[in-house]
Design an enzyme around this catalytic site. Structure first.
Site, mmCIF file in Angstrom:
data_model
loop_
_atom_site.group_PDB
_atom_site.id
_atom_site.type_symbol
_atom_site.label_atom_id
_atom_site.label_comp_id
_atom_site.label_asym_id
_atom_site.label_seq_id
_atom_site.Cartn_x
_atom_site.Cartn_y
_atom_site.Cartn_z
ATOM 1 N N ASP A 34 31.773 52.717 -99.731
ATOM 2 C CA ASP A 34 32.175 51.556 -100.845
ATOM 3 C C ASP A 34 33.558 50.836 -100.586
ATOM 4 O O ASP A 34 33.756 49.907 -100.621
ATOM 5 C CB ASP A 34 31.574 51.886 -102.220
ATOM 6 C CG ASP A 34 32.030 53.324 -102.554
ATOM 7 O OD1 ASP A 34 32.830 53.870 -101.620
ATOM 8 O OD2 ASP A 34 31.782 53.795 -103.893
ATOM 9 N N ASP A 58 25.726 49.247 -89.244
ATOM 10 C CA ASP A 58 25.307 48.205 -89.285
ATOM 11 C C ASP A 58 25.771 47.137 -90.445
ATOM 12 O O ASP A 58 26.189 46.221 -89.986
ATOM 13 C CB ASP A 58 23.722 48.478 -89.714
ATOM 14 C CG ASP A 58 22.958 47.066 -89.690
ATOM 15 O OD1 ASP A 58 23.070 46.343 -88.757
ATOM 16 O OD2 ASP A 58 21.951 46.934 -90.531
ATOM 17 N N LYS A 84 29.807 58.934 -97.305
ATOM 18 C CA LYS A 84 29.577 58.910 -98.571
ATOM 19 C C LYS A 84 29.598 60.344 -99.145
ATOM 20 O O LYS A 84 28.513 60.707 -99.503
ATOM 21 C CB LYS A 84 28.303 58.003 -98.836
ATOM 22 C CG LYS A 84 27.967 57.774 -100.311
ATOM 23 C CD LYS A 84 28.867 56.847 -101.036
ATOM 24 C CE LYS A 84 28.647 56.550 -102.494
ATOM 25 N NZ LYS A 84 29.692 55.867 -103.130
ATOM 26 N N TYR A 108 17.730 55.299 -90.019
ATOM 27 C CA TYR A 108 16.664 54.447 -88.718
ATOM 28 C C TYR A 108 15.538 55.213 -88.345
ATOM 29 O O TYR A 108 14.766 54.664 -87.928
ATOM 30 C CB TYR A 108 17.825 53.790 -87.684
ATOM 31 C CG TYR A 108 18.381 52.471 -88.150
ATOM 32 C CD1 TYR A 108 19.361 52.420 -89.149
ATOM 33 C CD2 TYR A 108 18.260 51.336 -87.561
ATOM 34 C CE1 TYR A 108 20.282 51.339 -89.855
ATOM 35 C CE2 TYR A 108 19.044 50.360 -87.927
ATOM 36 C CZ TYR A 108 19.727 50.009 -89.096
ATOM 37 O OH TYR A 108 20.427 48.998 -89.350
ATOM 38 N N ASP A 123 28.830 43.941 -89.768
ATOM 39 C CA ASP A 123 28.434 42.457 -90.208
ATOM 40 C C ASP A 123 29.658 41.770 -91.037
ATOM 41 O O ASP A 123 30.046 40.646 -90.914
ATOM 42 C CB ASP A 123 27.140 42.108 -90.850
ATOM 43 C CG ASP A 123 25.955 41.968 -90.006
ATOM 44 O OD1 ASP A 123 26.048 42.190 -88.594
ATOM 45 O OD2 ASP A 123 25.073 41.216 -90.577
HETATM 46 C C1 IPM Z 1 21.997 45.203 -85.196
HETATM 47 C C2 IPM Z 1 20.725 44.590 -85.969
HETATM 48 C C3 IPM Z 1 19.742 45.709 -85.948
HETATM 49 C C4 IPM Z 1 20.098 47.086 -86.502
HETATM 50 C C5 IPM Z 1 18.231 45.205 -86.223
HETATM 51 C C6 IPM Z 1 17.765 43.807 -85.598
HETATM 52 C C7 IPM Z 1 17.170 46.391 -86.379
HETATM 53 O O1 IPM Z 1 21.102 44.404 -87.354
HETATM 54 O O2 IPM Z 1 22.106 45.532 -84.011
HETATM 55 O O3 IPM Z 1 22.896 45.483 -86.053
HETATM 56 O O4 IPM Z 1 20.019 47.161 -87.737
HETATM 57 O O5 IPM Z 1 20.657 47.641 -85.679
HETATM 58 MG MG MG Z 2 22.966 44.536 -87.765
#
Ligand code: IPM
Ligand code: MG
Length: 363
Positions: free
Chosen positions: A227, A251, A195, A146, A255
């Site tokens: 993975d 990240d 990784k 990032y 999710d």
């Molecule tokens: C999160 C989001 C952010 C990230 C994006 C919006 C830049 O996906 O907070 O997980 O990737 O960190």
């Molecule tokens: Mg995210």
């Protein structure tokens, strides 16, 4: 106690879900005799619309001078929003990355647990869901891909894009320490995800994590390739307590972890530096498709407010009260539409404001 909270409502569903978190915080203030003073600032798309940039110095200063920051979400629909015609460094997400860096919020805590009340909402096999899970993803937030150098340039007649993944020992050590510290207060297990079979940065990561682990003999540490971790999360999520990982892996895995809780609208997060200060936001995005409809789930933001009380204000009883109220509302059968199975008989589907009211009333 008087606490100053800088509020970034943000874009999309941000203003709606933050309003409900404030409602619940006000109920906490009334019950426990506190005063929460809110200062609203702009960031992301809302800031672009007013100032032409996603993050201003004023927003950074107002965030720094507060006891904590409560955030909704930022960003819009990348296909239709004019914000995405701007160069990358002027888009809404650049504001979020900018404030994380400016406030040195290197530790992103993303708890993912399956409420027993919601196990039917878990998309995994029944026996996996019934076993439940309660993990905390400790994501490094100010390094890695990032924040490494990037470029897009023409070389030998074609476009070449470069992103760089950089980690220093000190960056790895400080996030590893956070993970082991929090593990001591939980089930004393850290699974570090990397990784290391391919990446140098992961090999250094593993080495430093092992060094830090030596200072925490009570904590079991193991390493898992990313993975495999993605697979294990849906195969046997109960095995995870603290998951320690770098920015991009965190990240993606967070999710995935959110989805198995039944909805991304349930997951809070805390972004911390080395002080008591933190920025608290739901893990989900700005959901522009449902913005303004009054149907977004405010629970992740409300639980983020609870994390703020716990980590930044040392108000454990108050945080417990919020978490207890959320559980109560779920056990009474109230659901927002994003939670899988919300239409089932015996459940009551409610909108954003009603969910906020129900939780606030149960404080
Ligand atoms: C999160 C989001 C952010 C990230 C994006 C919006 C830049 O996906 O907070 O997980 O990737 O960190
Ligand atoms: Mg995210």
């Amino acid at each position: 106690m008087v606490k100053n909270i800088t509020v970034i409502a943000g874009d999309g569903i941000g203003p709606e879900i933050v309003a409900e978190a404030r409602k619940v915080l006000d109920a906490v203030a009334a019950k426990y005799g506190h005063e929460f003073v809110y200062t609203d600032v702009l960031m992301g798309g809302a800031s672009i619309d007013k100032y032409g940039v996603p993050l201003t110095d004023e927003t950074i200063e107002k965030a720094k001078s507060a006891d904590a920051v409560l955030m909704g979400s930022i960003g819009g629909d990348a296909n239709t929003s004019p914000w995405y015609k701007l160069p990358p460094e002027k888009r809404p997400e650049a504001g979020l990355l900018g404030i994380r860096k400016a406030l040195n919020l290197f530790a992103n805590l993303r708890p993912a647990m399956l409420y027993p009340e919601l196990y039917k909402a878990c998309p995994l096999k029944e026996e996996v869901a019934e076993a439940g899970f309660d993990m905390l993803i400790m994501r490094e937030l100010t390094g890695g891909l990032y924040f490494g150098a990037r470029s897009t340039e023409e070389k030998n007649g074609e476009m070449v894009a470069t992103d760089t993944l950089v980690y220093s020992e000190s960056e790895i050590r400080r996030i590893a320490i956070k993970a082991f510290e929090v593990a001591m207060k939980r089930r004393k297990s850290v699974i570090s995800v990397d990784k290391a079979n391919v990446l140098d940065s992961s090999r250094l990561w593993r080495k430093i994590v092992n060094e830090v682990a030596a200072d925490y003999p009570e904590v079991t540490v193991s390493h898992m390739l990313v993975d495999n971790a993605a697979m294990q999360l849906v195969k046997d999520p109960a095995q995870f307590d603290v998951v320690l990982t770098e920015n991009m892996f965190g990240d993606i895995l967070s999710d995935e972890a959110s989805m198995i809780t039944g909805s991304i609208g349930m997951l809070p997060s805390a972004s911390l530096n080395d002080t008591k200060f933190g920025l608290y936001e739901p893990s989900g995005g700005s959901a522009p498709d449902i913005a303004g409809k009054g149907i977004a789930n405010p629970i992740a933001t409300i639980l983020s407010a609870a994390m703020m009380l716990r980590f930044s204000f040392d108000m454990d009883a108050e945080a417990d009260a919020i978490e207890g109220a959320v559980k109560k509302v779920l056990s009474e059968g109230y659901r927002t539409g994003d939670i899988l199975g919300a239409d089932a008989t015996g459940l009551t589907k409610v909108g954003t404001a009603a969910m906020g009211d129900l939780i606030a009333e149960r404080i």
